[in-house]
Design an enzyme around this catalytic site. Structure first.
Site, mmCIF file in Angstrom:
data_model
loop_
_atom_site.group_PDB
_atom_site.id
_atom_site.type_symbol
_atom_site.label_atom_id
_atom_site.label_comp_id
_atom_site.label_asym_id
_atom_site.label_seq_id
_atom_site.Cartn_x
_atom_site.Cartn_y
_atom_site.Cartn_z
ATOM 1 N N SER A 31 0.737 -1.319 0.197
ATOM 2 C CA SER A 31 -0.217 0.314 -0.379
ATOM 3 C C SER A 31 0.758 1.015 0.120
ATOM 4 C CB SER A 31 -1.083 -0.355 0.951
ATOM 5 O OG SER A 31 0.086 -0.318 2.273
ATOM 6 N N ASN A 120 -1.968 -2.110 13.525
ATOM 7 C CA ASN A 120 -3.367 -2.331 12.955
ATOM 8 C C ASN A 120 -3.653 -0.889 13.542
ATOM 9 O OD1 ASN A 120 -2.977 -4.927 11.541
ATOM 10 N ND2 ASN A 120 -4.131 -5.659 13.401
ATOM 11 N N THR A 165 -41.764 24.609 -9.247
ATOM 12 C CA THR A 165 -42.100 23.389 -8.595
ATOM 13 C C THR A 165 -41.820 21.830 -10.255
ATOM 14 O OG1 THR A 165 -44.191 23.356 -9.107
ATOM 15 C CG2 THR A 165 -43.111 24.089 -6.682
ATOM 16 N N HIS A 166 -41.614 21.065 -10.403
ATOM 17 C CA HIS A 166 -41.429 20.470 -11.463
ATOM 18 C C HIS A 166 -40.722 20.926 -13.010
ATOM 19 C CE1 HIS A 166 -44.521 18.231 -9.664
ATOM 20 N NE2 HIS A 166 -44.687 19.437 -9.358
ATOM 21 N N SER A 287 -15.484 25.856 -27.242
ATOM 22 C CA SER A 287 -16.154 24.655 -27.971
ATOM 23 C C SER A 287 -15.147 24.322 -29.061
ATOM 24 C CB SER A 287 -17.409 23.418 -28.692
ATOM 25 O OG SER A 287 -16.798 23.251 -29.833
ATOM 26 N N LYS A 293 -19.746 28.949 -28.566
ATOM 27 C CA LYS A 293 -19.966 27.796 -27.487
ATOM 28 C C LYS A 293 -19.744 27.990 -26.137
ATOM 29 C CE LYS A 293 -22.570 25.276 -26.667
ATOM 30 N NZ LYS A 293 -22.665 23.555 -27.118
ATOM 31 N N ASN A 295 -19.224 26.256 -22.121
ATOM 32 C CA ASN A 295 -19.980 25.875 -21.785
ATOM 33 C C ASN A 295 -19.812 26.128 -20.219
ATOM 34 O OD1 ASN A 295 -20.931 24.507 -24.295
ATOM 35 N ND2 ASN A 295 -18.958 23.869 -24.906
ATOM 36 N N GLU A 300 -20.884 21.256 -13.922
ATOM 37 C CA GLU A 300 -21.084 19.575 -15.006
ATOM 38 C C GLU A 300 -20.797 18.727 -14.128
ATOM 39 O OE1 GLU A 300 -22.806 20.851 -19.916
ATOM 40 O OE2 GLU A 300 -20.286 20.767 -19.090
HETATM 41 N N1 ARG Z 1 -1.158 -1.588 5.148
HETATM 42 C C1 ARG Z 1 -2.274 -1.830 5.901
HETATM 43 C C2 ARG Z 1 -3.549 -0.838 5.760
HETATM 44 O O1 ARG Z 1 -3.491 -0.267 5.790
HETATM 45 C C3 ARG Z 1 -1.429 -2.219 7.632
HETATM 46 C C4 ARG Z 1 -1.859 -3.154 9.041
HETATM 47 C C5 ARG Z 1 -1.235 -4.247 8.206
HETATM 48 N N2 ARG Z 1 -1.529 -4.866 9.530
HETATM 49 C C6 ARG Z 1 -1.940 -6.279 9.392
HETATM 50 N N3 ARG Z 1 -1.834 -6.999 10.051
HETATM 51 N N4 ARG Z 1 -1.299 -6.742 7.938
HETATM 52 O O2 ARG Z 1 -4.217 -1.974 6.834
#
Ligand code: ARG
Length: 466
Positions: A31, A120, A165-166, A287, A293, A295, A300
């Protein structure tokens, strides 16, 4: 295909692993390329954690000083853009920072940082800190946008336009009343945002992997250092909870729904057929084919990006649904939606503010779009004031509309005799009912479109902005 040239032994958790990882699995699992956005929070969290471990005596004061100095170095490298991610080794921001810390201060000391700690709790801490700060910035953008609403509502209070409305002409309203109608939806978003921030800003640090910290760490001290308002009270919940992300996504989905409706109104009002407003060049494009144009791309995109916001919300709700208790790797899937959503919402509010602040209004076109039929209710109300039951007056006014349609004479130009012919209770003062300004001023109950009511709304909204 297991790759033998990347033994898992290099990984932080490599101790019990003998085989290698499939190279695609390495990528699939890592990650770092998106959670590096949290480098600063991760470092601040580590410093707080080390300080608390020094306080409880699990590391020495001297070791803490080295760890803190090393982490500050790592932070500088990230800030300067010189931090070198080691592909295949730096799985996430936590492991990357710790690996680099070891290189800078030596593994003997760096290896003590993670004592009693789990990634964690780290990721949950980092994400909550990041999101809290980001939401505070978003709050400031939302307040800035609403200040423009309030300012314009004050300045342009005399513009009268058709209310729909509508999407059919209904009754005359003040342009300010329209702006504030959306404004109050956004003000509710502001209210909700402030409430969600309170729940986001609670500390999971010290929850461990799931069961808590075995070294008597001072969680309150860490929470205070990191600017949290309080603790998460259950360590299992603390590491397994991403409701704070879901709530943010839900919050932003609702906000973007409001943004998209606001944008749609302005797209309609800026069309040549309506012409009530004109978008500044800064927020429109031309455009490539049609030279004439202009826009409303900004509007949007604001409308279009709401789909992305809803998608992130729905997608992550599905990711979380049915997960067993505490941390599961699925939760890593909460980070990218959170990062993207924050950018979408933050940018959108700022663009909306720019659009509104630079929008040219055309009160002449608003006025020209008013139609005497929009006063049909006022004609009915006129007779109500003469004591006629509303159900009857509605019918009588309807007959005036029909006569006007049949004869092609605008309703406000029907002769007194013609009106008298429909109902004898019409008197000469009926002429005063055919007045848009008066119609608007009649709606003077709180929350209505009269000047006094609109001024009161402005006052209420100012108070909400704080
Ligand atoms: N990169 C992990 C996440 O974003 C970090 C936690 C990883 N924990 C584990 N038990 N593998 O969740």
């Amino acid at each position: 295909m297991a790759s033998q040239d990347k033994p898992s032994g290099q990984m932080l958790w490599g101790g019990r692993f003998t085989g290698g990882l499939d190279p695609l699995m390495v990528q699939y699992n890592e990650s770092i390329y998106f959670d590096k956005a949290l480098y600063k929070q991760d470092i601040l969290g580590s410093i707080a954690f080390a300080r608390a471990n020094a306080k409880s005596g699990i590391i020495s004061q001297d070791e803490f000083v080295k760890i803190e100095a090393g982490l500050r170095e790592v932070e500088k490298e990230w800030a300067a853009g010189t931090f070198k991610i080691v592909p295949g080794v730096d799985e996430d921001i936590h492991t990357a920072n710790e690996r680099r810390l070891g290189e800078l201060i030596g593994k003997d000391v760096a290896g003590k940082l993670h004592t009693g700690r789990s990634r964690n709790e780290q990721i949950a801490t980092d994400m909550r800190m990041w999101l809290r700060d980001e939401m505070r910035r978003i709050e400031a953008h939302l307040v800035a946008f609403l200040r423009v609403v309030v300012r314009r509502a004050e300045q342009e209070i005399d513009y009268v336009m058709p209310g729909y409305t509508h999407l059919q002409r209904a009754q005359p309203i003040r342009w300010s009343h329209w702006m504030l109608s959306h404004g109050f939806a956004f003000a509710s978003d502001l209210d909700r945002l402030r409430e969600v921030i309170r729940r986001v800003n609670r500390s999971p640090l010290g929850c461990g992997a799931l069961a808590g910290n075995p070294f008597g760490i001072d969680r309150d001290m860490m929470a205070e250092e990191l600017g949290f308002d309080g603790l998460l009270w259950n360590s299992m919940g603390g590491v397994g909870d991403r409701d704070f992300v879901a709530e943010f996504l839900q919050w932003g989905a609702m906000l973007m729904q409001h943004v998209s409706r606001w944008a749609e109104d302005l797209i309609i009002y800026s069309s040549a057929e309506f012409g009530f407003v004109r978008l500044a060049d800064a927020y429109s494009t031309g455009s490539s084919l049609m030279p004439q144009k202009k826009n409303p791309d900004s509007l949007e995109l604001l409308r279009g990006k709401s789909g992305r916001a809803f998608g992130h919300m729905a997608g992550f709700m599905m990711t979380q649904k049915g997960l067993p208790t505490t941390y599961n790797k699925d939760l890593q899937e909460s980070l990218e939606p959170m990062l993207d959503h924050a950018k979408t919402v933050s940018d959108s509010i700022q663009i909306a503010e720019g659009v509104l602040a630079t929008l040219a209004t055309r009160p002449d076109r608003m006025k020209a779009a008013l139609d005497p039929f929009m006063l049909a209710t006022d004609v009915a109300d006129y007779l109500v004031r003469k004591g006629v039951p509303f159900r009857e007056t509605h019918h009588i006014s309807g007959r005036c509309v029909a006569l006007s349609e049949q004869t092609g004479v605008p309703m406000n130009e029907l002769s007194y005799e013609q009106l008298k012919g429909i109902d004898a209770r019409f008197e000469e003062d009926i002429a005063e009912s055919f007045d848009y300004e008066k119609s608007v001023e009649m709606r003077a109950a709180r929350g209505g479109t009269s000047k006094s009511s609109v001024l009161e709304q402005i006052k209420v909204m100012k108070a909400m902005l704080g």
